[in-house]
Design a protein around this motif. Structure first.
Motif, PDB file in Angstrom:
ATOM      1  N   THR A 200      31.268  37.192  46.826  1.00 33.25           N
ATOM      2  CA  THR A 200      31.987  36.771  47.973  1.00 33.25           C
ATOM      3  C   THR A 200      32.582  36.119  47.811  1.00 33.25           C
ATOM      4  O   THR A 200      33.635  35.542  48.641  1.00 33.25           O
ATOM      5  CB  THR A 200      30.626  36.948  48.589  1.00 33.25           C
ATOM      6  OG1 THR A 200      30.088  38.746  48.962  1.00 33.25           O
ATOM      7  CG2 THR A 200      31.390  37.336  50.768  1.00 33.25           C
TER       8      THR A 200
ATOM      9  N   TYR B 293      40.207  33.646  50.595  1.00 36.66           N
ATOM     10  CA  TYR B 293      41.077  33.539  51.677  1.00 36.66           C
ATOM     11  C   TYR B 293      41.290  32.105  52.158  1.00 36.66           C
ATOM     12  O   TYR B 293      42.636  31.532  53.348  1.00 36.66           O
ATOM     13  CB  TYR B 293      40.228  34.242  52.530  1.00 36.66           C
ATOM     14  CG  TYR B 293      40.382  35.914  52.878  1.00 36.66           C
ATOM     15  CD1 TYR B 293      41.730  36.294  52.804  1.00 36.66           C
ATOM     16  CD2 TYR B 293      39.547  36.819  52.308  1.00 36.66           C
ATOM     17  CE1 TYR B 293      42.147  37.672  52.873  1.00 36.66           C
ATOM     18  CE2 TYR B 293      39.783  37.607  51.915  1.00 36.66           C
ATOM     19  CZ  TYR B 293      40.816  38.342  52.908  1.00 36.66           C
ATOM     20  OH  TYR B 293      41.267  40.089  52.253  1.00 36.66           O
TER      21      TYR B 293
ATOM     22  N   VAL C 134      35.651  35.417  46.851  1.00 39.07           N
ATOM     23  CA  VAL C 134      37.013  35.583  48.614  1.00 39.07           C
ATOM     24  C   VAL C 134      37.011  34.657  49.487  1.00 39.07           C
ATOM     25  O   VAL C 134      38.153  34.517  49.536  1.00 39.07           O
ATOM     26  CB  VAL C 134      35.983  37.057  48.417  1.00 39.07           C
ATOM     27  CG1 VAL C 134      36.826  37.789  49.982  1.00 39.07           C
ATOM     28  CG2 VAL C 134      36.639  38.015  47.337  1.00 39.07           C
TER      29      VAL C 134
ATOM     30  N   ALA D  22      46.913  39.781  50.294  1.00 42.61           N
ATOM     31  CA  ALA D  22      45.280  39.347  50.403  1.00 42.61           C
ATOM     32  C   ALA D  22      44.269  40.479  49.920  1.00 42.61           C
ATOM     33  O   ALA D  22      43.475  40.302  49.561  1.00 42.61           O
ATOM     34  CB  ALA D  22      45.017  38.694  51.571  1.00 42.61           C
TER      35      ALA D  22
ATOM     36  N   GLU E  28      44.503  41.636  46.891  1.00 42.81           N
ATOM     37  CA  GLU E  28      43.614  40.296  45.336  1.00 42.81           C
ATOM     38  C   GLU E  28      42.456  40.413  45.503  1.00 42.81           C
ATOM     39  O   GLU E  28      41.967  40.611  44.812  1.00 42.81           O
ATOM     40  CB  GLU E  28      44.739  39.687  46.100  1.00 42.81           C
ATOM     41  CG  GLU E  28      45.552  38.676  46.004  1.00 42.81           C
ATOM     42  CD  GLU E  28      46.234  37.681  46.546  1.00 42.81           C
ATOM     43  OE1 GLU E  28      46.240  36.538  47.154  1.00 42.81           O
ATOM     44  OE2 GLU E  28      47.828  37.364  45.836  1.00 42.81           O
ATOM     45  N   THR E  29      41.930  41.082  47.203  1.00 39.88           N
ATOM     46  CA  THR E  29      40.454  40.707  47.205  1.00 39.88           C
ATOM     47  C   THR E  29      39.959  42.048  46.271  1.00 39.88           C
ATOM     48  O   THR E  29      38.642  41.914  45.681  1.00 39.88           O
ATOM     49  CB  THR E  29      40.326  40.544  48.256  1.00 39.88           C
ATOM     50  OG1 THR E  29      40.541  39.186  49.462  1.00 39.88           O
ATOM     51  CG2 THR E  29      38.785  41.413  49.116  1.00 39.88           C
TER      52      THR E  29
END
Length: 86
Positions: free
Chosen positions: A65, A72, A68, A51, A54-55
């Motif tokens: 944002t 998540y 993102v 994660a 990937e972010t």
């Protein structure tokens, strides 16, 4: 005017609530011990590493944002579904 900020705030709030549910389910599983707990602990570490990568890639390529947080939330909801069936 504030629609995007409101949605981001609500999504971030929901991410926090959903994350707490997953943390609770994981703690119960880990406290029970055994092979399932070992597998879950390893999965949790691997998920966090993936994660973060990937972010970083998303943000480096101009992602927002909101994207993102949405990513998540998708992962957290999948974990909640998986853990609630275990």
């Amino acid at each position: 005017m504030f629609g995007a900020w409101w949605k981001l705030g609500m999504d971030a709030t929901m991410l926090a609530i959903e994350s707490q549910q997953v943390i609770g389910m994981r703690l119960m599983m880990l406290s029970a011990g055994g092979s399932a707990a070992q597998v879950e602990a390893q999965r949790m570490v691997n998920e966090k590493i993936m994660a973060a990568g990937e972010t970083a890639l998303l943000l480096a390529s101009g992602g927002s944002t909101a994207r993102v947080v949405a990513g998540y939330r998708r992962k957290v909801r999948a974990n909640a579904r998986r853990l609630s069936q275990a």
